[in-house]
Design a protein around this motif. Structure first.
Motif, PDB file in Angstrom:
ATOM      1  N   ALA A  10       0.817  -1.212   0.000  1.00 23.89           N
ATOM      2  CA  ALA A  10       0.000   0.000   0.000  1.00 23.89           C
ATOM      3  C   ALA A  10       0.847   1.257   0.000  1.00 23.89           C
ATOM      4  O   ALA A  10       0.466   2.270  -0.566  1.00 23.89           O
ATOM      5  CB  ALA A  10      -0.935  -0.002   1.205  1.00 23.89           C
ATOM      6  N   ILE A  11       2.014   1.241   0.633  1.00 26.80           N
ATOM      7  CA  ILE A  11       2.841   2.432   0.600  1.00 26.80           C
ATOM      8  C   ILE A  11       3.964   2.312  -0.416  1.00 26.80           C
ATOM      9  O   ILE A  11       4.870   3.127  -0.457  1.00 26.80           O
ATOM     10  CB  ILE A  11       3.398   2.826   1.989  1.00 26.80           C
ATOM     11  N   ASN A 176     -13.579  21.098   3.218  1.00 24.39           N
ATOM     12  CA  ASN A 176     -14.545  20.194   3.830  1.00 24.39           C
ATOM     13  C   ASN A 176     -14.729  20.564   5.313  1.00 24.39           C
ATOM     14  O   ASN A 176     -13.777  20.529   6.076  1.00 24.39           O
ATOM     15  CB  ASN A 176     -14.009  18.768   3.699  1.00 24.39           C
ATOM     16  N   ILE A 178     -15.763  19.037   7.763  1.00 25.54           N
ATOM     17  CA  ILE A 178     -15.393  17.991   8.727  1.00 25.54           C
ATOM     18  C   ILE A 178     -13.969  18.222   9.247  1.00 25.54           C
ATOM     19  O   ILE A 178     -13.668  17.998  10.412  1.00 25.54           O
ATOM     20  CB  ILE A 178     -15.541  16.583   8.110  1.00 25.54           C
ATOM     21  N   TYR A 179     -13.065  18.699   8.360  1.00 28.89           N
ATOM     22  CA  TYR A 179     -11.684  18.957   8.786  1.00 28.89           C
ATOM     23  C   TYR A 179     -11.638  20.099   9.805  1.00 28.89           C
ATOM     24  O   TYR A 179     -10.869  20.067  10.761  1.00 28.89           O
ATOM     25  CB  TYR A 179     -10.810  19.328   7.584  1.00 28.89           C
ATOM     26  N   HIS A 196      -3.359  25.167   9.526  1.00 29.70           N
ATOM     27  CA  HIS A 196      -3.235  23.717   9.341  1.00 29.70           C
ATOM     28  C   HIS A 196      -4.337  23.125   8.469  1.00 29.70           C
ATOM     29  O   HIS A 196      -4.196  22.009   7.981  1.00 29.70           O
ATOM     30  CB  HIS A 196      -3.241  23.004  10.694  1.00 29.70           C
ATOM     31  N   VAL A 197      -5.456  23.829   8.317  1.00 22.90           N
ATOM     32  CA  VAL A 197      -6.579  23.262   7.561  1.00 22.90           C
ATOM     33  C   VAL A 197      -6.910  24.093   6.317  1.00 22.90           C
ATOM     34  O   VAL A 197      -6.826  23.598   5.195  1.00 22.90           O
ATOM     35  CB  VAL A 197      -7.842  23.125   8.447  1.00 22.90           C
ATOM     36  N   PRO A 200      -3.728  24.770   3.690  1.00 22.31           N
ATOM     37  CA  PRO A 200      -3.316  23.568   2.949  1.00 22.31           C
ATOM     38  C   PRO A 200      -4.432  22.997   2.082  1.00 22.31           C
ATOM     39  O   PRO A 200      -4.182  22.535   0.964  1.00 22.31           O
ATOM     40  CB  PRO A 200      -2.954  22.567   4.051  1.00 22.31           C
ATOM     41  N   SER A 201      -5.663  23.041   2.588  1.00 22.38           N
ATOM     42  CA  SER A 201      -6.766  22.476   1.806  1.00 22.38           C
ATOM     43  C   SER A 201      -6.992  23.280   0.531  1.00 22.38           C
ATOM     44  O   SER A 201      -7.263  22.720  -0.526  1.00 22.38           O
ATOM     45  CB  SER A 201      -8.044  22.463   2.648  1.00 22.38           C
ATOM     46  N   ARG A 276       2.553  16.847  -2.923  1.00 25.56           N
ATOM     47  CA  ARG A 276       2.978  15.437  -2.910  1.00 25.56           C
ATOM     48  C   ARG A 276       2.010  14.581  -2.103  1.00 25.56           C
ATOM     49  O   ARG A 276       1.899  13.377  -2.326  1.00 25.56           O
ATOM     50  CB  ARG A 276       4.406  15.318  -2.370  1.00 25.56           C
ATOM     51  N   TRP A 277       1.261  15.192  -1.170  1.00 20.48           N
ATOM     52  CA  TRP A 277       0.302  14.433  -0.371  1.00 20.48           C
ATOM     53  C   TRP A 277      -0.878  13.955  -1.200  1.00 20.48           C
ATOM     54  O   TRP A 277      -1.656  13.118  -0.767  1.00 20.48           O
ATOM     55  CB  TRP A 277      -0.185  15.261   0.812  1.00 20.48           C
ATOM     56  N   LYS A 278      -1.046  14.496  -2.406  1.00 25.79           N
ATOM     57  CA  LYS A 278      -2.165  14.027  -3.231  1.00 25.79           C
ATOM     58  C   LYS A 278      -1.849  12.715  -3.930  1.00 25.79           C
ATOM     59  O   LYS A 278      -2.712  12.116  -4.541  1.00 25.79           O
ATOM     60  CB  LYS A 278      -2.523  15.085  -4.278  1.00 25.79           C
ATOM     61  N   GLY A 279      -0.569  12.296  -3.841  1.00 25.29           N
ATOM     62  CA  GLY A 279      -0.177  10.986  -4.355  1.00 25.29           C
ATOM     63  C   GLY A 279      -0.181  10.895  -5.860  1.00 25.29           C
ATOM     64  O   GLY A 279      -0.628  11.762  -6.548  1.00 25.29           O
TER      65      GLY A 279
END
Lengths: 279, 258
Positions: A10-11, A176, A178-179, A196-197, A200-201, A276-279
């Motif tokens: 998975a990683i 979102n 929820i975050y 932090h939210v 970055p979002s 990069r966090w979006k993969g």
């Protein structure tokens, strides 16, 4: 045990053994990449070759110059240093306009995105200003800031501002909830939620805005230089046009194209790293 | 007593019409108790949970948590939903560390606590991974680690395992029961899955369809530690399930008929 294997896969650290199928797939990919590269070179060579052939035989060089003449002109500009003199002015105005426009656009985008009432009050005015082609503002900026670099910075900044502002605004509205709730329950205050939210979002929107607006910043500067200037690549092109010097026009266009392409490559790499966090 | 719900009511106004999501209800939850809310969709069970979390204000009545009136975001609880609330732009470590940062803990202490918590949920070695690189079950465990690392006395969970496949769900239920056994937190667990409620909770609260109100409260008479893989074969499980189903079934039918 089975779960461990899944998790490693998975990683993407899935084992050191490369199967034959993987090797084959890699080889096929490498082959395709070589084909594409070869094709690109071929298209370029054919185009330049045809241009060189046609110039003077099929079309009057007065209109289309020729690749060899353009190359010589670029070489002469480089050697005499005049290329850098003009290019640096254009790049400087582009960069400055971009930074100023992006900073104001980002800040106001955050403010409006977080405050519905403010956004509603200013909405019709923003829409009206946005609808004006920014090029139409260039004469006004020349009156205000003179024919120096300041007016070019202003044109660039005004174009960049709207693109970055609208993208930041949309990005902030898109977060979102929820975050936000989860982060606040964990103990995050307003500033921490922003840092932090929200930011970055919204970053993928903001980065898209920045990416789109860099070429616009260049466009703004060059348009300013067309209208009234005594230096810059836009000035060279407009001056050469007046003299029917197509060789210099093409040389100037080539420089702009090259600069634009280099900026795009740099932006693509920056974007890939930031997201990069979006993969 | 951990949570006291006193004559709490919730009404929404949308498109010029007022909807009653929750008619006035009273409920008391003891410290260290594991309570499940079940009911058809739209019965107000999540609404009530969100009001305890301080995300939604009550229209009337009040909620006390650990003796304090909940009138703003409640930072004394842990909150977990079906949706992933793990921040996708932060690595596993950075996510779990976040609540400790907010509480002003130093870097060394954060490092140590996060490391301990990750090993407890079986995620050691994944500190540097981004959530997108993990499976759904692993992301749930990150959320669980993030929730537990700041040691809240109350856990509010809104169908936290709803999106997981059946086997993984049982595994996560087991992990949650272990955590609860060790920490003795108060847990409020919202689910639409009656079997999950009976498996986990000491008390199950059945909500009626819209407008939501409490229809029945039942004690589940199965001793802990419970094994989620086997508990469903016990006669006591069957009896409790049947009793609750008799309460729940007409509510679900009502919702379907609308």
């Amino acid at each position: 045990m089975a779960q461990n294997i899944d998790e490693a896969a998975a990683i993407g650290s899935g084992g050191a053994v490369r199967s034959a199928a993987v090797a084959e797939w890699d080889a096929a990919q490498a082959g395709r990449r070589r084909m594409v590269l070869l094709g690109r070179i071929l298209v370029g060579v054919l185009f330049l070759g045809f241009w060189e052939y046609a110039s003077g035989r099929l079309i009057d060089p007065l209109f289309v110059s020729s690749p060899s003449a353009v190359g010589m002109r670029l070489w002469r500009w480089t050697v005499t240093g005049s290329l850098w003199t003009h290019l640096s002015v254009t790049l400087y105005a582009t960069a400055f306009g971009f930074v100023i426009g992006a900073a104001i656009g980002f800040a106001l985008g955050l403010l409006f995105g977080r405050n519905q009432t403010v956004a509603d009050i200013f909405d019709p005015y923003i829409t009206a200003l946005y609808s004006i082609p920014k090029i139409a503002l260039a004469p006004l900026f020349i009156i205000w800031f003179g024919i120096g670099i300041e007016s070019k910075i202003a044109v660039s900044a005004s174009i960049v501002f709207f693109v970055v502002f609208l993208n930041t605004y949309a990005g902030v509205r898109d977060v979102n909830p929820i975050y936000i709730h989860a982060t606040r329950i964990m103990g995050g205050g307003g500033g921490e939620v922003l840092r932090h939210v929200i930011i970055p979002s919204a970053s993928s929107w903001v980065i898209t805005g920045l990416k789109v607006s860099v070429p616009y910043a260049l466009v703004g500067t060059v348009i300013g230089e067309f209208m009234s200037a005594n230096r810059g690549i836009g000035f060279i092109i407009s001056q050469a046009t007046g003299l029917f010097d197509t060789t210099s026009v093409f040389a100037g266009l080539f420089v702009l194209g090259l600069v634009g392409a280099l900026i795009n490559v740099a932006l693509r790499h920056t974007e890939a790293w930031l997201l990069r966090w979006k993969g | 007593m951990a949570i006291a719900v006193e004559a709490v009511e919730k009404r929404y106004v949308a498109r010029g019409r007022e909807t009653v999501a929750l008619s006035p209800i009273d409920l008391r939850i003891e410290a260290g108790e594991f309570v499940a809310f079940v009911g058809p969709s739209g019965c107000g069970k999540s609404t009530l949970l969100n009001m305890v979390a301080g995300i939604l204000p009550a229209t009337a009545g009040r909620i006390l948590h650990d003796g304090r009136v909940v009138d703003r975001i409640n930072t004394h609880v842990g909150y977990m939903t079906q949706q992933d609330s793990v921040l996708p732009w932060r690595t596993v470590f950075e996510n779990v560390e976040l609540p400790l940062r907010f509480r002003g803990l130093g870097s060394a202490e954060r490092q140590q606590k996060v490391g301990e918590m990750l090993s407890r949920v079986g995620l050691s070695g994944f500190e540097a991974a981004y959530p997108i690189e993990l499976s759904g079950g692993m992301r749930k465990r990150v959320a669980l680690a993030q929730l537990l690392v700041y040691e809240p006395g109350t856990l509010l969970m809104d169908e936290p395992f709803g999106a997981l496949d059946a086997q993984l769900k049982l595994l996560m239920q087991k992990q949650l029961l272990d955590i609860w056994a060790a920490g003795q937190q108060t847990v409020v667990f919202v689910t639409h899955d009656l079997a999950e409620a009976v498996t986990l909770a000491q008390r199950v609260v059945v909500f009626s369809g819209r407008p939501g109100r409490i229809k029945a409260i039942d004690e589940i008479d199965i001793p802990y530690p419970r094994d989620p893989f086997r508990v469903r074969f016990l006669p006591a499980f069957e009896a409790a399930y049947a009793r609750l189903w008799d309460q729940l079934a007409p509510e679900i039918a009502k919702g379907e008929a609308v």
